[in-house]
Structure formats: structure tokens, C-alpha cells
Design a protein around this motif. Sequence first.
Motif, PDB file in Angstrom:
ATOM      1  N   LEU A 135      14.427 -42.890  19.612  1.00 54.80           N
ATOM      2  CA  LEU A 135      13.995 -43.585  20.821  1.00 54.80           C
ATOM      3  C   LEU A 135      14.914 -43.283  21.998  1.00 54.80           C
ATOM      4  O   LEU A 135      14.461 -43.075  23.124  1.00 54.80           O
ATOM      5  CB  LEU A 135      14.004 -45.092  20.539  1.00 54.80           C
ATOM      6  CG  LEU A 135      13.229 -46.018  21.456  1.00 54.80           C
ATOM      7  CD1 LEU A 135      11.749 -45.787  21.307  1.00 54.80           C
ATOM      8  CD2 LEU A 135      13.540 -47.465  21.114  1.00 54.80           C
ATOM      9  N   LEU A 136      16.223 -43.239  21.713  1.00 56.11           N
ATOM     10  CA  LEU A 136      17.177 -43.057  22.804  1.00 56.11           C
ATOM     11  C   LEU A 136      17.428 -41.588  23.147  1.00 56.11           C
ATOM     12  O   LEU A 136      17.662 -41.242  24.298  1.00 56.11           O
ATOM     13  CB  LEU A 136      18.515 -43.735  22.453  1.00 56.11           C
ATOM     14  CG  LEU A 136      18.465 -45.254  22.272  1.00 56.11           C
ATOM     15  CD1 LEU A 136      19.799 -45.785  21.800  1.00 56.11           C
ATOM     16  CD2 LEU A 136      18.065 -45.942  23.566  1.00 56.11           C
ATOM     17  N   PRO A 139      13.595 -38.681  24.281  1.00 56.30           N
ATOM     18  CA  PRO A 139      13.104 -38.357  25.631  1.00 56.30           C
ATOM     19  C   PRO A 139      13.956 -37.308  26.343  1.00 56.30           C
ATOM     20  O   PRO A 139      13.429 -36.502  27.118  1.00 56.30           O
ATOM     21  CB  PRO A 139      13.192 -39.702  26.362  1.00 56.30           C
ATOM     22  CG  PRO A 139      13.129 -40.727  25.306  1.00 56.30           C
ATOM     23  CD  PRO A 139      13.799 -40.126  24.124  1.00 56.30           C
ATOM     24  N   TYR A 140      15.266 -37.306  26.066  1.00 52.15           N
ATOM     25  CA  TYR A 140      16.137 -36.316  26.709  1.00 52.15           C
ATOM     26  C   TYR A 140      15.857 -34.911  26.164  1.00 52.15           C
ATOM     27  O   TYR A 140      15.949 -33.932  26.892  1.00 52.15           O
ATOM     28  CB  TYR A 140      17.614 -36.671  26.483  1.00 52.15           C
ATOM     29  CG  TYR A 140      18.029 -37.879  27.264  1.00 52.15           C
ATOM     30  CD1 TYR A 140      18.271 -37.800  28.628  1.00 52.15           C
ATOM     31  CD2 TYR A 140      18.158 -39.109  26.641  1.00 52.15           C
ATOM     32  CE1 TYR A 140      18.635 -38.923  29.355  1.00 52.15           C
ATOM     33  CE2 TYR A 140      18.521 -40.236  27.353  1.00 52.15           C
ATOM     34  CZ  TYR A 140      18.757 -40.130  28.713  1.00 52.15           C
ATOM     35  OH  TYR A 140      19.110 -41.240  29.422  1.00 52.15           O
TER      36      TYR A 140
END
Lengths: 313, 268
Positions: A135-136, A139-140
Amino acid sequence: MNSLKNKNLTLWIFCSVVLFFLLLSCLYEPLLSKILTLRVESIMINGEVKYPPFTPLEVLPFGTDIIGFTIFAKIIQGFKYTFFIGLLLSTAQIFSSLIITILTLYKLGSKVLLPLFSYFDKLFTLIPKPFLLLLLIGPYSDALLFNTDNVQPSANLKFVMIQLFILFLVGIPNLVKLYHSELSVLFKQDFALASQTLGSSKFRMIGYSFKPQLTELTLNLFFKILTQNLSLFIYLAYFQLYLGGSLVTQLDASTTYTATISNEWSGLIGQNINRLASTPWTVLIPLAFYGGFILLLNGIKRSLTGGMQNQSI
Amino acid sequence: MGTILLVCLSYSLPLSMGNTELLFEIVKESISQIFTYRYLSELFIIYQQTNGDYTLKLISTSLTITLFSLLIYSYYFPKMKNKKVMRLIKYLEDIESLPVLGIVFFIHWLSVVIYKETSIYLFKTVGTPREPAITVPLVILSIFPIIFLIKYMTPYIKDVYQSNYFIFAKSLGYPKYKLFFSYVIPNLLPFLENIMKFIYLEMITVMLFIEIQFNTGGLLTGLRNTQFIPSDTTSPQTTVISYLFLLLFPYVLMSFFFKTIHFFKLHK
């Protein structure tokens, strides 16, 4: 006495094994890469030309991956990244959490920092760790998409820094909580109360009076967090978020193969994860090395903390 | 609330670093969608569609197996020598420190190899959402909690067996099984309370890999898919929050159950 000697010997053996591997890995680029077979594109078996992947029986000692790179060379090359990334991350987490814990001992810290870190510890426990990382960090990864035509070292570096920063943040709250609970117990001990009555400051007590207990605790926590971080690296690799970035190779018109750039061990496991049924050695051999490394760390921890317990007796 | 914020943050942060307005908008949108009657019915639909039954049934069966194993271990504990227990704990510590994923892979691969070598189809190793694999996932899911529980509970079990009450009652000739159920178990229960919640959360992590590896479908597969399959809704963060709510519902129930027990104990 004999058991202490045995523990020292075991510690030396375990440390020597790790250092030997580290030395081999560091010598890979300047020396070993010129001696070892790095890639096998085809071999003749019973008069027939065979193409990769090769089993450990066909290409010694550990076979090759789907594009012919030898697993042995990759394992040697990747160890230093696994080791140093794990070491760096765990050391940073231990030092930061110790500093934060010291701050929580003071009035403002106990009112602001401690509830904040306790809350984050609970929050990070509630969400499954692999998903939390996905989740963290996910996206990157999408934002800094890698492919064969456009591999930017700066983007890779940025991605590694983001990964390490998130891993660092995820581990801190639990460490702060553990340190704080241990220090709270220590401050309630008779000798600590006597020392405080005589005018000793909290900071001095941590640096001087609690030194033996804190050293043992720090060692235990360091190995605990190092093992945990190694597990988290595999979780990341499972979702193809390799430490150090990835490289997509087009095998044919419809098949692509995403490989780790650094050959870091968890990445080696992750890049072949979908091929467990067809080429099991590409997953199980790095996994065995990974498991072996964790067991070695456990052995070192046991020898170190065991030796310290004997010293205190 | 923290979970909602964290999920919203993960969706807003990479889009625009430091843009608090966007984060605020996403949080506001998510909260306005979550606290509605329609959302509750959507939760139920998600549960049905993703085979949520499988996830929760497997976890609850595994919890039962874990507790039963602890029961057997604590019953036979006095028969084990101290040195043997210490060695057992040491081995368990080693296994526990190995990555969960490694164990999942190894057992999965081993069961495939057994099938390939013997042609005996003992256990289903790859399932479908309609006919999911059960035995091997259940074994994998139970290994870590059993190890953890034995390691964590051994000092408490030892204390209970070495207590003056137990030694005195035993010397008076009380049967062992009677003492076990009337004294040992009630004294171990308070320590189990916190650890059961923790074990449940750990099981969710293992379940994620089991569902993907054994292709069984389930709540965790759905949760993972939110990150890989593009969402057809305008607010994908709400779907992630829904899955997390569904997964944490048993945890909340467990907490409520223990709090109720405490309440009745206090007012007895």
C-alpha cells in the motif's frame, strides 16, 4: 566455563562464515566476475543443443534462471546488498528508536511522543505487513516505472530511498514501545530508585547504570529487527517491488521476465516466484541461502547474548 | 479512523507530495461513503463475491487447532525434561525466525513433489475459488501460531505446574486430569487473551500468501487485487478500507468478547 568456551567458538565460526561470504561478494565485481561463469546461453546434452533454464545437474552447482544467468554467481553478487541494506536499516532503526525512547522519558515526550508511537504500533499491527508495504510502496513503484529502454540510475536510487524510508518508519513504533516498556521496568528497580534519590539524572542512568541491561536488550532487538527486515524484503520481492529496482526483459512476443537489478537475495527469490512448479531450483536455492543466513544470525545472537549472560553471572 | 487515514494517505501521497488539500478531499469522500447504509450492504456483497467464507473459516479452524495443540502440550508438559523443553524452544525460535513465505513455498513445493513422485493425490495443492485447497493451507496456517504459542506460553505453563497450590494438591492425591482442567487451564487463560488477538493478525499475513499461492480466492486475494487490478469505482480507497474492515471484524469481535468477560468478572 566449557560452555562459555563453546559459545565463543560457535560465535567465531558463525562470524567467519558470514565474513567469508561477504568477502566473496565484495570481490565479485573486481575479481570473481572474470573467473565465474555468469551466463550459459546453450549447452550440448547427448548431442542435442539445449537452451536455458538449466537444472543444477546440467549446470553446476545451482543451475541457471530462465535467461541463462547462473544462480551461483547471482547469489555471490547479491549477498553484500542483502547484508548491508539489512544492517544499515536495522542500525538506523535501533539508534533512532533509542533516541526517541529517551525523549519519551521526559514530560513532553511521554505526553506527545509515546501515545503517538503506541498508536502507530497498533495501527501497523492491524494491517497485514505485506499489504501495508504494498500500500505504501506500490504507488511509488508505479510512478517510477522501470523498463529495459529507460533505466535511470537516479530513479532507481530514489526508489530504494523511498523503500528504505518506509521500511524504517514501519519498524520504529514497535521498537520504541519495546524499549520504553523495558526502561520503565528498569526505572522501577530498587537500585534505580536509590540512584535517582541520590540525584542521578535519567540520561546518566541510561548511559551508565542501565548499560549492561540495555546492551543486552539492544543486541536482542537488533537481531530481532534484522530478521524481521529480511522477512519484509521478501514480502516486497513477492510483489515485485525489488530493492534496487527491476529490469523487464522481453522473452518473446507475449512473455516478459522482470528481474532484480542488484541481484539482492530477496529479489532473486521474487523474480522467479511464479516459476516454482517449472524451475523450482531458481526459487528454492536462494530461499535456502536466505534461510541459512537467518539461522546464522540467530546463532550469532544466541552466542552473543549467552556470553553476556555468563559475564553478568 | 487511523486505518482510513493511512489508506487515503497512500492514495494521495504519490499523486501530489505535500498537498494536504487532496488528502483532505480523499478522506472526506471516503468517510462520506463509508458511514452509509448502502456501504454496509456493499460490504456484504464484497464478502460474498470474494469467497470471504473460505478465509474466515480456515482461520477459525486453524485457531481451534492451535488451541487444541496448546492444550495437549500443556497436559504433557510435566512429563518433559527441562533440557528437552529448552532444546525444543531453541528449535522453535529458529523456525519462527524463518520467513513465512519460505515455509509456504517449501510446503507447497514438497506436496507437489510428493504427488509427482508417487502419483498419489493426497492433498489438493492448487485450488479454485469454487473448490479451494484445504488441508495443506490449514497445515501451513497452523504451524507458526502453534510454534509461537508454545514458545510464548511455556514459562507460564511451567509456573503453574511449579506453584505451591498444584504441588500441594498433587501430594494430596488429586487426579492429574482434574487438576489440569480445574487449575492449570483457568490460570493460563488470562495470558492467552492478548496473544489470541495477535495470533489472529499474524494468521491474516500468512493467509495472504496461502490464498495467492494456492489460488483459492478469498478476502486477502481481493485485498491484494485492489493494488494490481485497476478499480472500476471512482474511489478505490473505499474498496481497500472495506476489505480491511471485513478482515478486522473478527478481531473487533474478539476484543469485545474479552471485554465482556472482564466486565462480568468485575461485577461478579
